[in-house]
Design a protein around this motif. Structure first.
Motif, mmCIF file in Angstrom:
data_model
loop_
_atom_site.group_PDB
_atom_site.id
_atom_site.type_symbol
_atom_site.label_atom_id
_atom_site.label_comp_id
_atom_site.label_asym_id
_atom_site.label_seq_id
_atom_site.Cartn_x
_atom_site.Cartn_y
_atom_site.Cartn_z
ATOM 1 N N LYS A 1 0.831 -1.204 0.000
ATOM 2 C CA LYS A 1 0.000 0.000 0.000
ATOM 3 C C LYS A 1 0.867 1.257 0.000
ATOM 4 O O LYS A 1 0.554 2.238 -0.699
ATOM 5 C CB LYS A 1 -0.922 -0.005 1.228
ATOM 6 C CG LYS A 1 -1.868 1.194 1.311
ATOM 7 C CD LYS A 1 -2.849 1.210 0.145
ATOM 8 C CE LYS A 1 -3.850 2.341 0.286
ATOM 9 N NZ LYS A 1 -4.796 2.380 -0.855
ATOM 10 N N ALA A 2 1.953 1.236 0.776
ATOM 11 C CA ALA A 2 2.849 2.393 0.828
ATOM 12 C C ALA A 2 3.442 2.690 -0.543
ATOM 13 O O ALA A 2 3.546 3.853 -0.951
ATOM 14 C CB ALA A 2 3.963 2.150 1.843
ATOM 15 N N ALA A 3 3.822 1.643 -1.282
ATOM 16 C CA ALA A 3 4.379 1.845 -2.620
ATOM 17 C C ALA A 3 3.341 2.478 -3.541
ATOM 18 O O ALA A 3 3.655 3.381 -4.328
ATOM 19 C CB ALA A 3 4.860 0.512 -3.196
ATOM 20 N N GLY A 4 2.094 2.033 -3.436
ATOM 21 C CA GLY A 4 1.037 2.627 -4.244
ATOM 22 C C GLY A 4 0.778 4.076 -3.898
ATOM 23 O O GLY A 4 0.610 4.924 -4.781
ATOM 24 N N GLU B 1 10.885 2.195 -10.870
ATOM 25 C CA GLU B 1 10.504 2.828 -12.139
ATOM 26 C C GLU B 1 9.001 3.067 -12.206
ATOM 27 O O GLU B 1 8.546 4.092 -12.727
ATOM 28 C CB GLU B 1 10.964 1.978 -13.318
ATOM 29 C CG GLU B 1 12.476 1.917 -13.495
ATOM 30 C CD GLU B 1 13.107 3.282 -13.750
ATOM 31 O OE1 GLU B 1 12.399 4.210 -14.220
ATOM 32 O OE2 GLU B 1 14.319 3.439 -13.488
ATOM 33 N N ALA B 2 8.214 2.135 -11.682
ATOM 34 C CA ALA B 2 6.761 2.327 -11.659
ATOM 35 C C ALA B 2 6.376 3.493 -10.758
ATOM 36 O O ALA B 2 5.493 4.296 -11.094
ATOM 37 C CB ALA B 2 6.070 1.043 -11.206
ATOM 38 N N ASP C 1 2.826 5.361 -11.742
ATOM 39 C CA ASP C 1 1.888 4.307 -12.136
ATOM 40 C C ASP C 1 1.507 3.521 -10.891
ATOM 41 O O ASP C 1 2.153 2.528 -10.536
ATOM 42 C CB ASP C 1 2.527 3.401 -13.191
ATOM 43 C CG ASP C 1 1.530 2.440 -13.830
ATOM 44 O OD1 ASP C 1 0.522 2.095 -13.176
ATOM 45 O OD2 ASP C 1 1.762 2.048 -14.991
ATOM 46 N N GLU C 2 0.474 3.983 -10.205
ATOM 47 C CA GLU C 2 0.091 3.391 -8.922
ATOM 48 C C GLU C 2 -0.286 1.922 -9.067
ATOM 49 O O GLU C 2 0.102 1.075 -8.249
ATOM 50 C CB GLU C 2 -1.080 4.173 -8.322
ATOM 51 C CG GLU C 2 -1.543 3.644 -6.978
ATOM 52 C CD GLU C 2 -2.691 4.459 -6.406
ATOM 53 O OE1 GLU C 2 -3.257 4.038 -5.373
ATOM 54 O OE2 GLU C 2 -3.024 5.521 -6.977
ATOM 55 N N ARG C 3 -1.036 1.616 -10.099
ATOM 56 C CA ARG C 3 -1.486 0.230 -10.277
ATOM 57 C C ARG C 3 -0.303 -0.711 -10.505
ATOM 58 O O ARG C 3 -0.234 -1.798 -9.919
ATOM 59 C CB ARG C 3 -2.451 0.161 -11.461
ATOM 60 C CG ARG C 3 -3.051 -1.222 -11.693
ATOM 61 C CD ARG C 3 -4.113 -1.163 -12.764
ATOM 62 N NE ARG C 3 -4.706 -2.473 -13.005
ATOM 63 C CZ ARG C 3 -5.674 -2.702 -13.874
ATOM 64 N NH1 ARG C 3 -6.180 -1.698 -14.587
ATOM 65 N NH2 ARG C 3 -6.146 -3.920 -14.025
ATOM 66 N N LEU D 1 3.616 -4.900 -8.790
ATOM 67 C CA LEU D 1 4.989 -5.384 -8.729
ATOM 68 C C LEU D 1 5.455 -5.590 -7.288
ATOM 69 O O LEU D 1 6.138 -6.576 -6.980
ATOM 70 C CB LEU D 1 5.921 -4.393 -9.436
ATOM 71 C CG LEU D 1 5.766 -4.285 -10.950
ATOM 72 C CD1 LEU D 1 6.640 -3.153 -11.485
ATOM 73 C CD2 LEU D 1 6.105 -5.602 -11.640
ATOM 74 N N HIS D 2 5.060 -4.664 -6.417
ATOM 75 C CA HIS D 2 5.490 -4.798 -5.019
ATOM 76 C C HIS D 2 4.797 -5.980 -4.354
ATOM 77 O O HIS D 2 5.394 -6.673 -3.516
ATOM 78 C CB HIS D 2 5.208 -3.506 -4.262
ATOM 79 C CG HIS D 2 6.099 -3.316 -3.072
ATOM 80 N ND1 HIS D 2 7.221 -4.067 -2.841
ATOM 81 C CD2 HIS D 2 6.034 -2.437 -2.028
ATOM 82 C CE1 HIS D 2 7.797 -3.681 -1.713
ATOM 83 N NE2 HIS D 2 7.097 -2.695 -1.201
#
Length: 267
Positions: free
Chosen positions: A133-136, A227-228, A233-235, A240-241
């Protein structure tokens, strides 16, 4: 906890190409203040109020294995160990029990809690979705120029450590990288929940650091996640995470099963 599949061990290490300045920079790297993977430390503890000093000192001893699982102490013995009165020690023990690190039994003292594989699997079930969630959230927010440079620099350092075969230093940088993602996401409640999960699995994490395979696959996955996020690019960052964490957790539990001592299958 990010490593390759258990069988991917024999990739040859690249020739060592280190400089004193580069090594010093790497070893100065610390997790972000708002991050998710703090290293236990006693820095500043001596200046804290007694109850906070008791809490941080005891927690440090537990997480670093100086009070190993199964250790039993009376409250008076803990107070003597810390050179403090029993009142701040009692308050510290209540906090540590709430964090699931000790069991407190009135008139019987405390026991440092052990962890089973089931316990750790449950912790990962909470920790990993929060990191995803944090990455998104970070992809949605976007990275500033300094943040982009810092994360890219960490990835460069991790790849160099992979080539050198220094899994201990790589693991430290891996923790810093994941902490940076969480520290930059902007959600303080998420950060606090992740720090609690990290403390609860820290002992298991440290037990398998030197058993990890060469983390080439993790390096590739980290690059793709970065890179995402940089592309906002949240999705894709979330997808990926999630894949990365699922594989990392599976590998960690595999290694812990091989290290059966201290980590029983249930209980």
């Amino acid at each position: 906890m990010s490593e390759m599949k258990p069988g991917d061990r024999d990739e040859a290490a690249a020739p060592r190409d280190d400089g004193a300045a580069d090594g010093a920079r790497q070893r100065r790297q610390q997790p972000a203040p708002g991050g998710s993977r703090p290293r236990p430390t006693l820095a500043g503890v001596a200046r804290m109020p007694a109850r906070d000093r008791a809490y941080h000192d005891l927690k440090f001893r537990i997480l670093e294995g100086r009070l190993p699982p199964g250790t039993k102490l009376l409250e008076a013995e803990v107070a003597s160990l810390l050179s403090l009165s029993r009142t701040p020690v009692r308050e510290a023990l209540i906090r540590l029990e709430e964090e699931d690190l000790v069991e407190v039994r009135p008139r019987h003292g405390i026991t440092v809690k052990s962890q089973s594989l089931d316990d750790l699997a449950q912790i990962y079930d909470v920790l990993s979705p929060l990191e995803v969630k944090a990455a998104g959230l970070l992809a949605r927010r976007g990275l500033g120029e300094d943040e982009t440079r810092r994360l890219a620099g960490l990835l460069d350092q991790m790849e160099r450590e992979t080539a050198r075969g220094d899994i201990v230093q790589w693991s430290h940088l891996d923790n810093v990288f994941h902490s940076e993602l969480v520290g930059l996401c902007g959600n303080r409640r998420l950060q606090g929940a992740l720090r609690l999960c990290w403390d609860q699995q820290y002992r298991a994490h440290m037990a398998i650091v030197k058993l990890r395979p060469r983390p080439t696959q993790s390096d590739r996955e980290h690059r793709a996640i970065f890179e995402a996020i940089r592309g906002r690019d949240e999705r894709l960052a979330t997808h990926l995470h999630a894949q990365h964490r699922e594989r990392a957790d599976r590998t960690a539990l595999f290694l812990l099963r091989r290290q059966a001592g201290g980590f029983p299958a249930g209980g």
